[in-house]
Design an enzyme around this catalytic site. Structure first.
Site, short mmCIF file in Angstrom:
data_model
loop_
_atom_site.label_atom_id
_atom_site.label_comp_id
_atom_site.label_asym_id
_atom_site.label_seq_id
_atom_site.Cartn_x
_atom_site.Cartn_y
_atom_site.Cartn_z
N HIS A 1 36.75 44.71 42.19
CA HIS A 1 37.39 44.89 40.88
C HIS A 1 38.67 45.68 41.05
O HIS A 1 38.75 46.54 41.94
CB HIS A 1 36.46 45.60 39.89
CG HIS A 1 36.85 45.38 38.47
ND1 HIS A 1 37.76 46.19 37.83
CD2 HIS A 1 36.48 44.43 37.59
CE1 HIS A 1 37.92 45.73 36.60
NE2 HIS A 1 37.17 44.66 36.42
N ARG B 1 28.21 45.89 33.14
CA ARG B 1 27.93 44.58 32.55
C ARG B 1 27.02 43.77 33.47
O ARG B 1 26.22 42.95 33.02
CB ARG B 1 29.26 43.84 32.29
CG ARG B 1 30.20 44.59 31.35
CD ARG B 1 31.57 43.94 31.26
NE ARG B 1 32.23 43.90 32.56
CZ ARG B 1 33.39 43.28 32.79
NH1 ARG B 1 34.01 42.65 31.80
NH2 ARG B 1 33.94 43.30 33.99
N ASP C 1 30.77 38.89 36.71
CA ASP C 1 30.63 37.47 37.01
C ASP C 1 29.58 37.18 38.09
O ASP C 1 29.17 36.03 38.26
CB ASP C 1 31.99 36.90 37.46
CG ASP C 1 33.04 37.09 36.38
OD1 ASP C 1 32.76 36.76 35.22
OD2 ASP C 1 34.15 37.58 36.69
N ARG D 1 35.69 36.93 24.57
CA ARG D 1 36.91 37.75 24.71
C ARG D 1 37.75 37.76 23.42
O ARG D 1 38.57 38.64 23.19
CB ARG D 1 37.68 37.19 25.88
CG ARG D 1 38.57 37.97 26.81
CD ARG D 1 38.54 39.39 26.94
NE ARG D 1 37.52 40.04 27.74
CZ ARG D 1 37.68 40.57 28.93
NH1 ARG D 1 38.82 40.50 29.53
NH2 ARG D 1 36.71 41.21 29.54
N ARG E 1 58.65 44.74 27.18
CA ARG E 1 59.75 44.37 28.06
C ARG E 1 59.88 45.42 29.16
O ARG E 1 60.80 46.24 29.13
CB ARG E 1 61.03 44.27 27.23
CG ARG E 1 62.16 43.35 27.70
CD ARG E 1 62.30 43.30 29.13
NE ARG E 1 63.44 42.51 29.59
CZ ARG E 1 63.84 42.54 30.83
NH1 ARG E 1 63.21 43.28 31.73
NH2 ARG E 1 64.87 41.82 31.21
N1 CMX Z 1 35.92 39.34 48.78
C1 CMX Z 1 36.80 39.37 49.82
N2 CMX Z 1 37.90 40.12 49.82
C2 CMX Z 1 38.12 40.90 48.76
C3 CMX Z 1 37.23 40.96 47.68
C4 CMX Z 1 36.10 40.12 47.71
N3 CMX Z 1 35.23 40.06 46.69
N4 CMX Z 1 37.72 41.83 46.76
C5 CMX Z 1 38.87 42.32 47.27
N5 CMX Z 1 39.12 41.74 48.47
C6 CMX Z 1 40.30 41.92 49.32
C7 CMX Z 1 41.54 41.50 48.55
O1 CMX Z 1 41.67 40.08 48.56
C8 CMX Z 1 42.61 42.25 49.29
O2 CMX Z 1 42.83 41.56 50.50
P1 CMX Z 1 44.32 41.44 51.14
O3 CMX Z 1 44.76 42.86 51.37
O4 CMX Z 1 44.11 40.65 52.37
O5 CMX Z 1 45.15 40.75 50.11
C9 CMX Z 1 41.91 43.57 49.64
O6 CMX Z 1 40.50 43.29 49.61
C10 CMX Z 1 42.21 44.70 48.69
O7 CMX Z 1 41.91 44.27 47.38
P2 CMX Z 1 41.39 45.30 46.27
O8 CMX Z 1 42.49 46.28 46.05
O9 CMX Z 1 40.05 45.82 46.64
O10 CMX Z 1 41.18 44.36 45.02
P3 CMX Z 1 42.27 43.85 43.97
O11 CMX Z 1 42.40 44.89 42.92
O12 CMX Z 1 43.51 43.39 44.64
O13 CMX Z 1 41.55 42.56 43.37
C11 CMX Z 1 39.77 41.27 42.49
C12 CMX Z 1 40.49 42.63 42.47
C13 CMX Z 1 38.72 41.27 41.40
C14 CMX Z 1 40.78 40.17 42.19
C15 CMX Z 1 39.13 41.07 43.88
O14 CMX Z 1 38.15 42.06 44.09
C16 CMX Z 1 38.52 39.69 44.06
O15 CMX Z 1 39.23 38.76 44.46
N6 CMX Z 1 37.18 39.51 43.77
C17 CMX Z 1 36.56 38.22 43.82
C18 CMX Z 1 36.89 37.41 42.59
C19 CMX Z 1 36.18 37.97 41.37
O16 CMX Z 1 35.00 38.22 41.38
N7 CMX Z 1 36.92 38.10 40.26
C20 CMX Z 1 36.35 38.52 38.97
C21 CMX Z 1 36.77 39.93 38.52
C22 CMX Z 1 36.19 40.27 37.16
C23 CMX Z 1 36.80 39.43 36.07
O17 CMX Z 1 38.01 39.61 35.81
O18 CMX Z 1 36.14 38.58 35.48
#
Ligand code: CMX
Length: 436
Positions: free
Chosen positions: A320, A329, A375, A401, A421
């Protein structure tokens, strides 16, 4: 005593809310509330405090608070339907908009109001009927919402030259109309795509979620409670997430509720945001399939997780941008599952994945939050009750939402929030600034 309706109660609060903001900014407008690092600019504005969302606030460790109430508290204090274990999401809308807990009567009046406004014009169904059935349900949903804007009260009022002090009034009308119609539209898409166009008309005297469950074609009371739970927990997650922020941004240009919400839904349809609920189910089912069916062992799951990471994909449902602990949740859904489907094989799989994934993500050294988000759990509950068409799951997230996004849009109009902006820069400017 005459019972005041939601709009009257909201109107009574407007002057006080405007004065609070005005005084705050007059008195403390030049105070510094934070700093922005170069890294933040390049990492999706993570943690930059730059907007006001009154409806809820996300704490990295504790999770979401709606007007000060945590999710477990919400489940305790909001009114419920008769014989139900879940709060009515109508109460959540009241709380987010008014800032106070509703009474049972307040909630009943909102259910009635939504029932009255649920009619959807034929042309909207015609728009959907003209879309290919294999178009993703979220695309159909967004298009249908957009088509509703012909009915926007705000757009009519604006064309008629309404005073800006009154923008909130027609926005309130649009917001309630939109919330009321979404279950009808979503279930129409569902029945059209997956149930041979066998549509189900709404019923009288049902709450918003119960009618939704009914129109989707489910009569099981546990499923109805599950929809109440879904509609409550997905409703809002402060202002910076993609769907809420997009809607707020678009709305800030005085685009009406339909334009704003449809835009937000396009963000929710991304796999890193709401679409993750579909991606989780896809991933779990392919894991089961690839490993020969049944409940895989912890070692098998660990190997599969590693394979997913090695192929350059994320583990859906984990991580997250703000949270640093298991999403409350997720926990609320786990409690539901423990009560109603403790022996279900997919629930046992989700529980094992919960044990196995965090240490693996932690070991990557880069994932900031290795814990599950909302999720990671939602899909398998729906599968259990027979809703197996997981392409549709993000639409359910979207309907919910609307409660948060619409209450915030009304508040933004009432508070006269300006067009958004923010500034941007270029890499050349940053290099010149710091490396010379
Ligand atoms: N699996 C693998 N790698 C992950 C990961 C996961 N679940 N979560 C984070 N990472 C990776 C990122 O891709 C990023 O990699 P890079 O440096 O190579 O680009 C690194 O870890 C650092 O990321 P972070 O700072 O921990 O996470 P972000 O704030 O950038 O991203 C999120 C948050 C949710 C997009 C990410 O954790 C993710 O992709 N999760 C899986 C998708 C998901 O479940 N999304 C739903 C979120 C809730 C919602 O909005 O509904």
């Amino acid at each position: 005593m005459i019972m005041k309706n939601l709009k009257e109660k909201f109107e009574e609060k407007i002057d006080e809310s405007r004065a609070r903001v005005k005084n705050l900014v007059n008195e403390y407008g030049d105070k510094i509330v934070g700093e922005i690092s170069l890294r933040q600019i390049y990492s999706g504005m993570r943690g930059m405090l730059c907007m006001v969302t009154e409806t809820s606030k996300l704490d990295p460790n504790e999770g979401i608070r709606f007007r000060g109430y945590s999710l477990p508290e919400i489940q305790d204090v909001l009114p419920r339907a008769k014989n139900s274990n879940q709060p009515l999401p109508e109460g959540m809308f009241y709380l987010m908009l008014i800032g106070e807990l509703p009474t049972e009567e307040d909630v009943r009046l909102i259910s009635l109001e939504l029932e009255k406004r649920a009619f959807v014009s034929e042309y909207v169904f015609n728009v959907i009927n003209n879309l290919p059935k294999d178009m993703h349900p979220m695309t159909q949903f967004s298009i249908a919402i957009l088509s509703l804007r012909d009915e926007s009260e705000f757009t009519k009022a604006y064309k008629g030259g309404v005073n800006k002090q009154q923008y909130w009034d027609s926005t309130f009308e649009d917001a309630l109309n939109l919330i009321a119609k979404l279950p009808r539209i979503a279930s129409y898409i569902y029945r059209r795509n997956y149930h041979n166009e066998d549509y189900i008309e709404p019923k009288e005297d049902l709450d918003w979620s119960a009618n939704f469950a009914h129109m989707l074609g489910f009569s099981n009371s546990e499923f109805t409670d599950l929809i109440r739970l879904y509609m409550t927990i997905h409703s809002d997650h402060e202002g910076g997430n993609v769907s809420a922020h997009t809607s707020h941004l678009v709305g800030s240009a005085l685009s009406d509720a339909y334009l704003s919400f449809s835009a937000g839904m396009n963000g929710l349809a991304g796999p890193l945001h709401g679409l993750a609920n579909q991606e989780v189910v896809k991933w779990l089912l392919s894991m089961q399939n690839d490993l020969g069916g049944g409940l895989p062992s912890r070692d098998q799951i660990a190997e599969y997780v590693q394979k997913t990471l090695d192929s350059g994909k994320v583990i859906p449902g984990f991580g997250h941008a703000v949270l640093r602990k298991t999403d409350p949740r997720y926990t609320a859904q786990r409690e539901f599952a423990l009560k109603y489907l403790a022996d279900d094989e997919l629930f046992l799989l989700v529980s094992r994945v919960f044990e196995v994934v965090p240490p693996i993500l932690e070991a990557t050294g880069k994932v900031k939050n290795p814990w599950p988000n909302v999720d990671a759990h939602s899909g398998i509950l729906l599968l259990k009750y027979g809703m197996v068409e997981y392409d549709f799951f993000t639409v359910l997230f979207g309907v919910s939402r609307s409660l948060g996004i619409m209450s915030q849009l009304i508040l933004s109009r009432a508070l006269g929030m300006p067009i958004e902006r923010p500034g941007s820069t270029t890499t050349d400017i940053m290099i010149n600034k710091f490396s010379s």
